[in-house]
Enzyme design. Structure first.
Site, PDB file in Angstrom:
ATOM      1  CB  VAL A   1      -1.852  51.283  59.301  1.00  0.00           C
ATOM      2  CG1 VAL A   1      -0.831  50.604  60.208  1.00  0.00           C
ATOM      3  CG2 VAL A   1      -2.727  52.240  60.105  1.00  0.00           C
TER       4      VAL A   1
ATOM      5  NE  ARG B   1     -50.460  46.343  52.878  1.00  0.00           N
ATOM      6  CZ  ARG B   1     -50.286  45.696  54.013  1.00  0.00           C
ATOM      7  NH1 ARG B   1     -49.114  45.182  54.298  1.00  0.00           N
ATOM      8  NH2 ARG B   1     -51.293  45.571  54.855  1.00  0.00           N
TER       9      ARG B   1
ATOM     10  CB  THR C   1     -19.691  60.661  52.622  1.00  0.00           C
ATOM     11  OG1 THR C   1     -21.104  60.907  52.740  1.00  0.00           O
ATOM     12  CG2 THR C   1     -19.221  61.271  51.312  1.00  0.00           C
TER      13      THR C   1
ATOM     14  N   GLY D   1     -17.928  67.363  55.800  1.00  0.00           N
ATOM     15  CA  GLY D   1     -17.615  68.002  57.083  1.00  0.00           C
ATOM     16  C   GLY D   1     -16.162  67.739  57.473  1.00  0.00           C
TER      17      GLY D   1
ATOM     18  CG  ASP E   1     -24.519  61.807  52.686  1.00  0.00           C
ATOM     19  OD1 ASP E   1     -25.234  60.826  52.983  1.00  0.00           O
ATOM     20  OD2 ASP E   1     -24.191  62.684  53.497  1.00  0.00           O
TER      21      ASP E   1
END
Ligand code: F6P
Length: 317
Positions: A22, A161, A124, A102, A126
């Site tokens: 912008v 753990r 993204t 996409g 990803d």
């Protein structure tokens, strides 16, 4: 060119990119409109005017001020033609699309099938856009996930753990690999690399016999789920496991300095490219310089170099 529009997906740094687009456009004498809710807004004719002040104080905000949505309708010719008619009715002459594969596929359709001037900015978590080293939002997602892994390490060490942490990334293991390396994790399971669960369980048994008590195993969502991996480990080793699915927290949060600066550079470059008539591709950074990358063929896939990072992880863990 007198007027351009911006359309976005969401991840850390997208608002910083909107701000850069912008303010660069206004400085170049252009009017700007924001498209609400991605391609859905393009089809519905849902636009908002943007000026310098409408992007004040958004540089550090997660998400996208323009909101976003997945659009089935834009996949079809009818939706695409309606979208284009709406753009033209508002005298918009160029479009900046900020998003992942996409969104960029939609941008490629507008550019190659309808000849409309579009410039993409890869964004993204990803980080799976072919030919692009760093998408906006990927660094923020790594840091958000790392913060969670560091906290899990505190309790994993204290209680001795085994934890399995599931990380997003769709079909790509990039995010999981980065988080595992930065978190000093013992193992990472990726879609790009076949580490058999039997081998992992044998390694855990061996480590356990030597007195090693806590493990953090990162699993990319494109490979398996944390619960499937944890069940397999418990079944094969008899050891207790816990899971954490990080999920959508990885797509939110305040963008890192890296993503804000990347967004500033690419937002600025996208407007310059539109004004100069370099369209039908993405702007991205390569070796510190802004480059223009023409939209690839549909279905192209990024092939991250997993081997050397995986080797590093195993040597250091
Ligand atoms: O592409 C970004 C991403 O967050 C992926 O990592 C994940 O697989 C997907 O989107 C989740 O999609 P949704 O938000 O529609 O659940």
């Amino acid at each position: 060119m007198k007027k351009i529009a911006i359309l976005t997906r969401d991840c850390g740094g997208v608002n910083a990119a909107i701000r850069a687009v912008v303010r660069t456009a206004v400085a170049s004498g252009l009017q700007v409109e924001g498209v609400m809710r991605g391609y859905e807004g393009l089809i519905r004719g849902d636009f908002v005017p943007l000026d310098r002040r409408s992007v004040s104080n958004i540089i550090g905000l997660g998400g996208t001020i323009l909101k976003t949505a997945r659009s089935e309708d834009f996949m079809g010719e009818e939706g695409q033609k309606t979208a284009l008619a709406n753009i033209r009715a508002r005298s918009i002459e160029g479009l900046v699309v900020i998003g992942g594969n996409g969104s960029l596929a939609g941008a490629r359709v507008l550019a190659s099938e309808y000849g409309f001037p579009v410039v993409g900015i890869p964004a993204t978590i990803d980080n799976d856009v072919p030919g692009v080293e760093n998408a906006i939002g990927a660094d923020t997602a790594v840091n958000v996930a790392l913060d969670a892994v560091d906290k899990i390490r505190d309790t994993a060490t204290s209680l001795e753990r085994i934890f399995v942490v599931e990380v997003m990334g769709r079909k790509c293991g990039w995010l999981a690999m980065q988080v595992a390396l930065a978190g000093g994790c013992e193992e990472v399971l990726l879609p790009e690399k076949d580490v058999p669960l039997e081998a992992l369980c044998a390694e855990i048994k061996e480590g356990s016999a030597r007195g090693k008590a806590s493990w953090i195993i990162v699993v990319a969502e494109g490979r398996s789920t944390a619960s499937a991996v944890a069940s397999a480990v418990t079944a094969a080793t008899g050891l207790e496991t816990r899971i954490a699915v990080l999920g959508h927290i990885q797509r939110g949060g305040r963008p890192t300095a890296f993503d804000r600066i990347l967004a500033a550079r690419l937002g600025h470059a996208a407007v310059e490219a539109l004004v100069d008539g370099r369209t039908g591709g993405c702007v991205h950074l390569q070796n510190g310089r802004v480059e223009f990358l023409p939209f690839g063929a549909a279905g192209d896939k990024k092939k991250p170099d997993i081997e050397s990072d995986y080797h590093l992880l195993k040597v250091l863990s």
